[in-house]
Design an enzyme around this catalytic site. Structure first.
Site, PDB file in Angstrom:
ATOM      1  N   GLY A   3       0.570  -1.103  -0.013  1.00 10.05           N
ATOM      2  CA  GLY A   3       0.100   0.304  -0.128  1.00 10.05           C
ATOM      3  C   GLY A   3       0.735   1.317  -0.101  1.00 10.05           C
ATOM      4  N   VAL A 185       5.421  -3.256   4.338  1.00  2.47           N
ATOM      5  CA  VAL A 185       5.224  -4.011   3.178  1.00  2.47           C
ATOM      6  C   VAL A 185       3.964  -4.575   2.897  1.00  2.47           C
ATOM      7  CG1 VAL A 185       7.491  -4.269   2.909  1.00  2.47           C
ATOM      8  CG2 VAL A 185       6.445  -6.115   3.823  1.00  2.47           C
ATOM      9  N   LYS A 186       2.860  -4.520   3.884  1.00  2.00           N
ATOM     10  CA  LYS A 186       1.853  -5.076   3.634  1.00  2.00           C
ATOM     11  C   LYS A 186       0.634  -4.555   2.690  1.00  2.00           C
ATOM     12  CE  LYS A 186       2.256  -8.826   6.160  1.00  2.00           C
ATOM     13  NZ  LYS A 186       3.350  -9.120   6.810  1.00  2.00           N
ATOM     14  N   THR A 187      -0.248  -5.298   2.392  1.00  2.00           N
ATOM     15  CA  THR A 187      -1.394  -4.658   1.308  1.00  2.00           C
ATOM     16  C   THR A 187      -1.791  -3.353   1.647  1.00  2.00           C
ATOM     17  OG1 THR A 187      -2.017  -7.060   0.848  1.00  2.00           O
ATOM     18  CG2 THR A 187      -3.487  -4.939   0.411  1.00  2.00           C
ATOM     19  N   ILE A 188      -2.199  -2.879   2.942  1.00  2.52           N
ATOM     20  CA  ILE A 188      -2.319  -1.470   3.258  1.00  2.52           C
ATOM     21  C   ILE A 188      -1.383  -1.415   4.664  1.00  2.52           C
ATOM     22  CG2 ILE A 188      -4.524  -1.054   2.659  1.00  2.52           C
ATOM     23  CD1 ILE A 188      -5.717  -1.554   5.320  1.00  2.52           C
TER      24      ILE A 188
END
Ligand SMILES: *Cc1c(COP(=O)(O)O)cnc(C)c1O
Length: 395
Positions: A3, A185-188
């Site tokens: 994200g 580093v995650k999706t959000i």
């Protein structure tokens, strides 16, 4: 996948709002915060988006796992079934809770298999930690049925799969308790952060108390609160929640872009005869943060892994040989290395983690490569990538 690629004025605005008008603590201090409650706002939005009764934000996904375990009553001596393909936090959280990880086989979904789980169940099994790896799900119906039959807690680690769903239900919201990570580093992302979600009132109550030294959070005088249980401090700050709030509002957009980009790559690779794809029980619910594919042999997978890199196809992970995500490479976990004595050492008949045998998982992971799907790719970059992939396979 990440994200942070879409950071913009929305994130800046939310963080600035805390700096200029709010306060960094998530609870209390009503007179100082001028009505700014970023954590509450993000929790509310998470509930709406995931269709759950409760969401509780935390300082990390690891903290979410540890909180979920405590909140669901999993502790000393309880066996919890975990996959060998996961992030180390899945195991660390268990061991530090005093619980006993029991590794079971995965299948081509890259998640725990129903047969693997069934074979690992003993009278001491208390829970299944179903990790939805790389953006999509395992065979949830069968796994849930097994958990119901054996009276096991179903914990969903959806840290890598936020925005994904299974037949319309959000991943994380299907079991007894679900976890998300909002690390960098995650999706959000919240910068650092995580969440526990649940429809169970008791689990929610335990979760918010456990993650804040047992505070009951009743009334608005923190000093006067009671402490029904002991806990730790896994609180998120308002700064992190402000960033996450702006990101959560972009989740649908992020998932749409990932799906579009992934589809282009997957369609292009579908005619490479030696490639097969990860099994996805509900294709429409894939969060599409990775394109995972398998080759016929380990030798060929090693070769393709090198050729992809040599042809400039970056962001491809051959998990079997890196030391991030597969048990085979985790010497510290196999030997239970820690800074201090662990509760598990008091359990005489604990598994010998240097001798875990998961041949099915080894076979699958030795042939699997996952390609991270980026949000910022242009159409031209995707076309280039496809050309380079084809080149790598043709060599
Ligand atoms: C990232 C991740 C975690 C831990 O989250 P953090 O926020 O980095 O502590 C746990 N489980 C899985 C599967 C993850 O990918």
């Amino acid at each position: 996948m990440p994200g942070f690629e879409l950071f913009g004025p929305e994130e800046k605005q939310e963080v600035a709002d805390v700096m200029e008008h709010g306060f960094t603590f998530r609870y209390n201090f009503d007179q100082m915060r001028n009505g700014r409650w970023k954590t509450r706002e993000m929790e509310q939005l998470l509930c709406e988006k995931m269709g759950v009764k409760h969401a509780h934000l935390l300082s990390s996904g690891t903290a979410a796992l540890q909180t979920a375990l405590a909140a669901a009553g999993i502790g000393a001596g309880d066996e919890v079934i975990v996959p060998p393909f996961t992030f180390v936090a899945s195991v660390e959280a268990l061991v530090l809770a005093g619980a006993v990880p029991v590794f079971a086989e995965i299948d081509e979904t890259l998640c725990l298999s129903p047969e693997g789980i069934e074979a690992a169940i003993t009278p001491r099994t208390k829970a299944v930690n179903l990790v939805h790896m790389c953006g999509s799900m395992g065979k949830i119906d069968q796994i849930k049925a097994l958990c119901d039959k054996h009276n096991l807690v179903l914990l969903e680690d959806a840290c890598q799969a936020i925005g994904g769903s299974y037949h319309g239900k959000a991943l994380g919201a299907i079991g007894d308790v679900g976890c998300y990570s909002f690390d960098s580093v995650k999706t959000i992302t919240c910068g650092e952060g995580g969440a526990v979600i649940s429809n169970n009132d008791d689990i929610y109550k335990n979760a918010h108390m456990f993650s804040d030294h047992g505070h009951d959070h009743i009334g608005n005088d923190r000093g006067a609160e009671t402490h029904p249980i002991m806990g730790l401090n896994f609180r998120i700050s308002e700064m992190n929640a402000a960033l996450g709030l702006a990101q959560l509002r972009k989740l649908d957009t992020i998932i749409d872009i990932q799906r579009k980009n992934k589809k282009l790559l997957k369609d292009a690779m579908a005619d490479i005869a030696e490639v097969s794809f990860r099994e996805i029980p509900d294709e429409a619910g894939d969060n599409a943060s990775f394109l995972s594919f398998m080759l016929p042999t380990e030798a060929r997978t090693q070769e393709i892994s090198k050729k992809l890199a040599a042809n400039g196809v970056d962001g491809c992970f051959y998990w079997y040989v890196n030391n991030w995500h597969y048990l085979k490479n985790w010497q510290h976990i196999q030997h239970m290395h820690s800074a201090a004595a662990l509760p598990i050492t008091l359990i005489a008949d604990r598994p010998d983690y240097t001798k875990v045998s998961v041949p099915k998982s080894d076979d699958i992971m030795s042939r699997t490569i996952s390609m991270a799907i980026k949000l910022s790719w242009t159409d031209a970059q995707i076309a280039d990538r496809i050309a380079n992939i084809k080149k790598a396979f043709a060599q």
